[in-house]
Design a protein around this motif. Sequence first.
Motif, mmCIF file in Angstrom:
data_model
loop_
_atom_site.group_PDB
_atom_site.id
_atom_site.type_symbol
_atom_site.label_atom_id
_atom_site.label_comp_id
_atom_site.label_asym_id
_atom_site.label_seq_id
_atom_site.Cartn_x
_atom_site.Cartn_y
_atom_site.Cartn_z
ATOM 1 N N GLU A 247 -4.961 -2.713 -10.886
ATOM 2 C CA GLU A 247 -3.832 -2.136 -11.618
ATOM 3 C C GLU A 247 -2.609 -3.054 -11.499
ATOM 4 O OE1 GLU A 247 -3.758 0.958 -13.314
ATOM 5 O OE2 GLU A 247 -5.922 0.885 -13.014
ATOM 6 N N ALA A 248 -1.553 -2.748 -12.237
ATOM 7 C CA ALA A 248 -0.308 -3.541 -12.199
ATOM 8 C C ALA A 248 0.349 -3.437 -10.822
ATOM 9 C CB ALA A 248 0.653 -3.040 -13.269
ATOM 10 N N VAL A 249 1.070 -4.494 -10.458
ATOM 11 C CA VAL A 249 1.785 -4.532 -9.179
ATOM 12 C C VAL A 249 3.287 -4.347 -9.427
ATOM 13 C CG1 VAL A 249 0.111 -5.938 -7.942
ATOM 14 C CG2 VAL A 249 1.870 -7.064 -9.287
ATOM 15 N N ARG B 22 7.605 -13.801 -9.182
ATOM 16 C CA ARG B 22 6.721 -12.716 -9.619
ATOM 17 C C ARG B 22 5.361 -12.956 -8.972
ATOM 18 N NH1 ARG B 22 6.434 -15.139 -15.702
ATOM 19 N NH2 ARG B 22 4.927 -16.772 -15.244
ATOM 20 N N TYR B 23 4.481 -11.974 -9.021
ATOM 21 C CA TYR B 23 3.153 -12.151 -8.439
ATOM 22 C C TYR B 23 2.137 -11.276 -9.152
ATOM 23 C CZ TYR B 23 3.424 -7.722 -5.818
ATOM 24 O OH TYR B 23 3.510 -6.401 -5.464
ATOM 25 N N GLU B 24 0.865 -11.537 -8.844
ATOM 26 C CA GLU B 24 -0.240 -10.724 -9.338
ATOM 27 C C GLU B 24 -1.257 -10.606 -8.213
ATOM 28 O OE1 GLU B 24 -1.695 -12.975 -12.688
ATOM 29 O OE2 GLU B 24 -2.602 -14.492 -11.416
ATOM 30 N N ALA B 25 -2.032 -9.540 -8.243
ATOM 31 C CA ALA B 25 -3.125 -9.360 -7.293
ATOM 32 C C ALA B 25 -4.420 -9.693 -8.024
ATOM 33 C CB ALA B 25 -3.153 -7.917 -6.794
ATOM 34 N N PHE B 26 -5.419 -10.139 -7.264
ATOM 35 C CA PHE B 26 -6.715 -10.379 -7.907
ATOM 36 C C PHE B 26 -7.847 -9.852 -7.045
ATOM 37 C CE2 PHE B 26 -5.717 -14.266 -5.561
ATOM 38 C CZ PHE B 26 -6.902 -14.550 -4.888
ATOM 39 N N ASN B 27 -8.927 -9.475 -7.730
ATOM 40 C CA ASN B 27 -10.153 -9.046 -7.056
ATOM 41 C C ASN B 27 -11.301 -9.888 -7.616
ATOM 42 O OD1 ASN B 27 -10.747 -7.897 -9.582
ATOM 43 N ND2 ASN B 27 -10.340 -5.794 -8.904
ATOM 44 N N PRO C 24 -2.167 -3.236 -5.202
ATOM 45 C CA PRO C 24 -2.317 -2.156 -6.182
ATOM 46 C C PRO C 24 -3.669 -1.457 -6.021
ATOM 47 C CG PRO C 24 -2.950 -4.217 -7.179
ATOM 48 C CD PRO C 24 -2.489 -4.538 -5.773
ATOM 49 N N TYR C 25 -3.896 -0.432 -6.802
ATOM 50 C CA TYR C 25 -5.216 0.199 -6.822
ATOM 51 C C TYR C 25 -6.206 -0.854 -7.304
ATOM 52 C CZ TYR C 25 -9.007 3.368 -7.898
ATOM 53 O OH TYR C 25 -10.227 3.973 -7.937
ATOM 54 N N ASN C 26 -7.345 -0.974 -6.598
ATOM 55 C CA ASN C 26 -8.270 -2.073 -6.860
ATOM 56 C C ASN C 26 -9.287 -1.826 -7.972
ATOM 57 O OD1 ASN C 26 -10.372 -0.519 -5.725
ATOM 58 N ND2 ASN C 26 -10.082 -1.431 -3.709
ATOM 59 N N ASN C 27 -9.388 -0.625 -8.494
ATOM 60 C CA ASN C 27 -10.316 -0.273 -9.576
ATOM 61 C C ASN C 27 -11.779 -0.565 -9.245
ATOM 62 O OD1 ASN C 27 -8.573 0.951 -11.422
ATOM 63 N ND2 ASN C 27 -7.921 -1.026 -12.238
ATOM 64 N N GLY C 28 -12.152 -0.338 -7.982
ATOM 65 C CA GLY C 28 -13.556 -0.446 -7.600
ATOM 66 C C GLY C 28 -14.000 -1.801 -7.095
ATOM 67 N N SER C 29 -13.103 -2.760 -7.023
ATOM 68 C CA SER C 29 -13.439 -4.085 -6.493
ATOM 69 C C SER C 29 -12.303 -4.491 -5.561
ATOM 70 C CB SER C 29 -13.593 -5.095 -7.639
ATOM 71 O OG SER C 29 -13.910 -6.372 -7.139
ATOM 72 N N ILE D 141 -13.182 -9.320 -10.015
ATOM 73 C CA ILE D 141 -13.345 -9.160 -11.460
ATOM 74 C C ILE D 141 -12.266 -9.918 -12.244
ATOM 75 C CG2 ILE D 141 -13.536 -7.455 -13.332
ATOM 76 C CD1 ILE D 141 -15.686 -7.131 -11.121
ATOM 77 N N GLY D 142 -11.029 -9.890 -11.745
ATOM 78 C CA GLY D 142 -9.930 -10.532 -12.472
ATOM 79 C C GLY D 142 -8.600 -10.287 -11.788
ATOM 80 N N SER D 143 -7.530 -10.513 -12.530
ATOM 81 C CA SER D 143 -6.163 -10.383 -11.999
ATOM 82 C C SER D 143 -5.436 -9.218 -12.639
ATOM 83 C CB SER D 143 -5.368 -11.660 -12.265
ATOM 84 O OG SER D 143 -5.930 -12.736 -11.567
ATOM 85 N N SER D 144 -4.524 -8.642 -11.875
ATOM 86 C CA SER D 144 -3.646 -7.600 -12.399
ATOM 87 C C SER D 144 -2.637 -8.241 -13.335
ATOM 88 C CB SER D 144 -2.900 -6.930 -11.241
ATOM 89 O OG SER D 144 -1.959 -7.836 -10.678
ATOM 90 N N PRO D 145 -1.930 -7.422 -14.124
ATOM 91 C CA PRO D 145 -0.790 -7.988 -14.854
ATOM 92 C C PRO D 145 0.248 -8.478 -13.839
ATOM 93 C CG PRO D 145 -1.334 -5.777 -15.651
ATOM 94 C CD PRO D 145 -2.143 -6.005 -14.419
ATOM 95 N N CYS D 146 1.029 -9.485 -14.214
ATOM 96 C CA CYS D 146 2.089 -9.990 -13.327
ATOM 97 C C CYS D 146 3.151 -8.917 -13.132
ATOM 98 C CB CYS D 146 2.749 -11.235 -13.924
ATOM 99 S SG CYS D 146 2.089 -12.756 -13.250
ATOM 100 N N SER D 147 3.740 -8.941 -11.954
ATOM 101 C CA SER D 147 4.836 -8.021 -11.654
ATOM 102 C C SER D 147 6.053 -8.390 -12.496
ATOM 103 C CB SER D 147 5.205 -8.128 -10.179
ATOM 104 O OG SER D 147 5.815 -9.386 -9.919
ATOM 105 N N PRO D 148 7.014 -7.486 -12.609
ATOM 106 C CA PRO D 148 8.300 -7.883 -13.181
ATOM 107 C C PRO D 148 8.930 -8.961 -12.296
ATOM 108 C CG PRO D 148 8.112 -5.493 -13.093
ATOM 109 C CD PRO D 148 6.955 -6.055 -12.317
#
Length: 165
Positions: A13-15, A112-117, A35-40, A119-126
């Motif tokens: 999810e978004a950070v 700014r930053y993003e989290a990744f699992n 953020p919430y990892n959405n299963g990964s 599967i892929g990366s979250s949207p970038c933070s503001p």
Amino acid sequence: TSASWATASCEPEAVPPPTIIEIYDEAAFLELKEPYNNGSAILGFNLYWARVIGPTEEYEEMLALIRNPEAVVARKEQELCWKQVKASVEEVRREKGYRLEGLEPGTTYKMRYEAFNGIGSSPCSPEIEVLTEAGLPDAPDQLRNAGGSPIPPAESRSSHASLEF
């Protein structure tokens, strides 16, 4: 008969924006939230930063205003040059944040930053803006008096200076 189903994992999810924990002259310590990892499982973060304006540009703007006080100095809109660093989730958890090194004293940065699992990366933070501390100038090699003559170090001066009238 029983039916079973599973949802597919996807990118996180978004950070939220990074939170400033502490600012130094050449570093910033930031909190990066998972953020919430959405299963990964979250594996890490990509932190991005770009220099916006530093002491040299501030000085040039002041000079322009001194030369022409009525002028409105328009800050040049330049293309930001984003840099990136990858941080593991273990490091961020252990340190309770991330210390970004290599910044310049008295300089404004966008971050700014993003989290990744897996599967892929979250949207970038503001983005946030961070102004590093100005720092202290280096001590001079040798002090000089108003006439330009060197001043000897305190330990070499006599404690019984003679005064002539």
